[in-house]
Design a protein around this motif. Structure first.
Motif, PDB file in Angstrom:
ATOM      1  N   LEU A 119      83.529 115.405 134.370  1.00  0.00           N
ATOM      2  CA  LEU A 119      84.895 115.251 134.873  1.00  0.00           C
ATOM      3  C   LEU A 119      85.008 115.642 136.334  1.00  0.00           C
ATOM      4  CD1 LEU A 119      86.909 116.424 131.757  1.00  0.00           C
ATOM      5  CD2 LEU A 119      86.561 114.090 132.591  1.00  0.00           C
ATOM      6  N   GLN A 120      84.239 116.622 136.766  1.00  0.00           N
ATOM      7  CA  GLN A 120      84.209 116.980 138.192  1.00  0.00           C
ATOM      8  C   GLN A 120      83.726 115.782 139.011  1.00  0.00           C
ATOM      9  OE1 GLN A 120      84.993 120.004 139.877  1.00  0.00           O
ATOM     10  NE2 GLN A 120      84.692 118.765 141.707  1.00  0.00           N
ATOM     11  N   ALA A 121      82.650 115.144 138.551  1.00  0.00           N
ATOM     12  CA  ALA A 121      82.128 113.964 139.250  1.00  0.00           C
ATOM     13  C   ALA A 121      83.150 112.826 139.213  1.00  0.00           C
ATOM     14  CB  ALA A 121      80.801 113.523 138.626  1.00  0.00           C
ATOM     15  N   ASN A 122      83.825 112.632 138.074  1.00  0.00           N
ATOM     16  CA  ASN A 122      84.836 111.580 137.977  1.00  0.00           C
ATOM     17  C   ASN A 122      85.995 111.843 138.931  1.00  0.00           C
ATOM     18  OD1 ASN A 122      83.355 110.243 136.038  1.00  0.00           O
ATOM     19  ND2 ASN A 122      84.743 110.674 134.356  1.00  0.00           N
TER      20      ASN A 122
ATOM     21  N   ILE B  57      87.204 109.349 141.843  1.00  0.00           N
ATOM     22  CA  ILE B  57      88.568 108.809 141.945  1.00  0.00           C
ATOM     23  C   ILE B  57      89.131 109.068 143.339  1.00  0.00           C
ATOM     24  CG2 ILE B  57      90.946 109.118 141.128  1.00  0.00           C
ATOM     25  CD1 ILE B  57      89.656 109.680 138.303  1.00  0.00           C
ATOM     26  N   GLN B  58      88.903 110.270 143.841  1.00  0.00           N
ATOM     27  CA  GLN B  58      89.445 110.626 145.146  1.00  0.00           C
ATOM     28  C   GLN B  58      88.682 109.964 146.294  1.00  0.00           C
ATOM     29  OE1 GLN B  58      89.269 114.839 144.338  1.00  0.00           O
ATOM     30  NE2 GLN B  58      91.480 114.917 143.957  1.00  0.00           N
ATOM     31  N   SER B  59      87.354 109.936 146.213  1.00  0.00           N
ATOM     32  CA  SER B  59      86.586 109.366 147.326  1.00  0.00           C
ATOM     33  C   SER B  59      86.771 107.854 147.425  1.00  0.00           C
ATOM     34  CB  SER B  59      85.105 109.719 147.202  1.00  0.00           C
ATOM     35  OG  SER B  59      84.501 109.028 146.125  1.00  0.00           O
ATOM     36  N   ARG B  60      86.910 107.183 146.309  1.00  0.00           N
ATOM     37  CA  ARG B  60      87.131 105.734 146.317  1.00  0.00           C
ATOM     38  C   ARG B  60      88.608 105.381 146.378  1.00  0.00           C
ATOM     39  NH1 ARG B  60      84.385 103.439 141.326  1.00  0.00           N
ATOM     40  NH2 ARG B  60      85.637 101.669 141.950  1.00  0.00           N
ATOM     41  N   ASP B  61      89.468 106.403 146.346  1.00  0.00           N
ATOM     42  CA  ASP B  61      90.920 106.215 146.367  1.00  0.00           C
ATOM     43  C   ASP B  61      91.345 105.218 145.280  1.00  0.00           C
ATOM     44  OD1 ASP B  61      93.452 106.858 147.238  1.00  0.00           O
ATOM     45  OD2 ASP B  61      93.493 105.265 148.756  1.00  0.00           O
TER      46      ASP B  61
ATOM     47  N   ALA C 184      94.631 116.462 131.917  1.00  0.00           N
ATOM     48  CA  ALA C 184      94.992 117.778 132.454  1.00  0.00           C
ATOM     49  C   ALA C 184      93.831 118.377 133.258  1.00  0.00           C
ATOM     50  CB  ALA C 184      95.389 118.712 131.312  1.00  0.00           C
ATOM     51  N   TYR C 185      92.624 118.199 132.776  1.00  0.00           N
ATOM     52  CA  TYR C 185      91.443 118.762 133.456  1.00  0.00           C
ATOM     53  C   TYR C 185      91.259 118.124 134.834  1.00  0.00           C
ATOM     54  CZ  TYR C 185      86.853 120.989 133.679  1.00  0.00           C
ATOM     55  OH  TYR C 185      85.774 121.763 134.029  1.00  0.00           O
ATOM     56  N   VAL C 186      91.298 116.790 134.907  1.00  0.00           N
ATOM     57  CA  VAL C 186      91.127 116.153 136.222  1.00  0.00           C
ATOM     58  C   VAL C 186      92.323 116.446 137.119  1.00  0.00           C
ATOM     59  CG1 VAL C 186      89.495 114.394 135.435  1.00  0.00           C
ATOM     60  CG2 VAL C 186      91.933 113.846 135.516  1.00  0.00           C
ATOM     61  N   GLY C 187      93.480 116.696 136.514  1.00  0.00           N
ATOM     62  CA  GLY C 187      94.652 117.104 137.286  1.00  0.00           C
ATOM     63  C   GLY C 187      94.415 118.439 137.978  1.00  0.00           C
ATOM     64  N   ARG C 188      93.795 119.375 137.247  1.00  0.00           N
ATOM     65  CA  ARG C 188      93.471 120.674 137.850  1.00  0.00           C
ATOM     66  C   ARG C 188      92.420 120.535 138.950  1.00  0.00           C
ATOM     67  NH1 ARG C 188      94.020 122.006 132.427  1.00  0.00           N
ATOM     68  NH2 ARG C 188      91.768 122.044 132.055  1.00  0.00           N
ATOM     69  N   LEU C 189      91.675 119.426 138.924  1.00  0.00           N
ATOM     70  CA  LEU C 189      90.662 119.175 139.952  1.00  0.00           C
ATOM     71  C   LEU C 189      91.231 118.388 141.142  1.00  0.00           C
ATOM     72  CD1 LEU C 189      87.671 118.271 137.612  1.00  0.00           C
ATOM     73  CD2 LEU C 189      88.010 120.405 138.893  1.00  0.00           C
TER      74      LEU C 189
ATOM     75  N   THR D 289      97.026 108.718 136.724  1.00  0.00           N
ATOM     76  CA  THR D 289      96.372 108.626 135.427  1.00  0.00           C
ATOM     77  C   THR D 289      97.378 108.330 134.319  1.00  0.00           C
ATOM     78  OG1 THR D 289      96.559 111.011 135.031  1.00  0.00           O
ATOM     79  CG2 THR D 289      94.535 110.238 136.100  1.00  0.00           C
ATOM     80  N   SER D 290      96.935 107.618 133.326  1.00  0.00           N
ATOM     81  CA  SER D 290      97.716 107.418 132.105  1.00  0.00           C
ATOM     82  C   SER D 290      96.767 107.602 130.933  1.00  0.00           C
ATOM     83  CB  SER D 290      98.359 106.026 132.079  1.00  0.00           C
ATOM     84  OG  SER D 290      97.366 105.021 132.109  1.00  0.00           O
ATOM     85  N   THR D 291      97.326 107.862 129.755  1.00  0.00           N
ATOM     86  CA  THR D 291      96.497 108.103 128.585  1.00  0.00           C
ATOM     87  C   THR D 291      96.890 107.170 127.447  1.00  0.00           C
ATOM     88  OG1 THR D 291      97.982 109.800 127.712  1.00  0.00           O
ATOM     89  CG2 THR D 291      96.192 110.541 129.161  1.00  0.00           C
ATOM     90  N   GLN D 292      95.923 106.946 126.570  1.00  0.00           N
ATOM     91  CA  GLN D 292      96.168 106.206 125.337  1.00  0.00           C
ATOM     92  C   GLN D 292      95.111 106.625 124.320  1.00  0.00           C
ATOM     93  OE1 GLN D 292      95.857 102.054 126.371  1.00  0.00           O
ATOM     94  NE2 GLN D 292      93.640 102.074 126.420  1.00  0.00           N
ATOM     95  N   SER D 293      95.353 106.284 123.061  1.00  0.00           N
ATOM     96  CA  SER D 293      94.405 106.618 122.005  1.00  0.00           C
ATOM     97  C   SER D 293      94.023 105.361 121.244  1.00  0.00           C
ATOM     98  CB  SER D 293      95.018 107.629 121.034  1.00  0.00           C
ATOM     99  OG  SER D 293      94.130 107.861 119.952  1.00  0.00           O
ATOM    100  N   MET D 294      92.747 105.246 120.963  1.00  0.00           N
ATOM    101  CA  MET D 294      92.266 104.189 120.084  1.00  0.00           C
ATOM    102  C   MET D 294      91.965 104.751 118.704  1.00  0.00           C
ATOM    103  SD  MET D 294      92.462 101.480 121.581  1.00  0.00           S
ATOM    104  CE  MET D 294      91.482 100.045 121.761  1.00  0.00           C
TER     105      MET D 294
END
Length: 139
Positions: free
Chosen positions: A55-58, A62-66, A98-103, A110-115
């Motif tokens: 998630l840190q890498a993700n 997300i930020q570097s590629r905007d 929430a985790y990537v939000g803290r990062l 971001t949006s979420t969904q469940s399969m």
């Protein structure tokens, strides 16, 4: 299992279970980086250290590629009821959000969904471990 040595070469020991070895750093792709899935223990939405590294890498990607928008989809293995697995998949996606939000990734990106178990393909513990994941999709 008690250690990685007890598992197949492409697996690692997580919570005393052999699961598919996870990529801890996003590979370099044509645009600089790629978003990777993260995996969960059975019946859990907790992010372990391996998932945290991914998630840190993700988040950095997300930020570097905007990347303007990312959908995080929670998945489950086929055990449990459909309703329970939809809820668990949702909790997994929200935990990742929430985790990537803290990062530093803004929630508005971001949006979420469940399969739930809808996309599950596993037939045993090793393959069920690959079903228990959260995937990232650029929008």
């Amino acid at each position: 299992c008690g250690s990685d040595a007890d598992c197949a070469p492409d697996e690692e020991c997580v919570n005393n279970q052999c699961v598919a070895r996870q990529v801890t750093e996003a590979p370099i792709g044509p645009q600089g980086c790629s978003l990777q899935s993260v995996y969960f223990a059975y019946d859990s939405d907790e992010i372990d250290s391996t998932a945290g590294n991914t998630l840190q890498a993700n988040a950095e990607c997300i930020q570097s590629r905007d990347i303007p928008r990312v959908t995080i989809t929670g998945h489950c293995d086929p055990r449990g009821t459909e309703e329970y697995n939809l809820a668990l998949g949702h909790r997994r996606a929200q935990a990742v959000q929430a985790y990537v939000g803290r990062l530093g990734v803004q929630r508005s990106r971001t949006s979420t969904q469940s399969m739930g178990e809808e996309m599950a393909r596993g037939t045993n513990e090793s393959s069920w471990a690959r079903d228990r994941r959260a995937e990232f999709e650029e929008r």
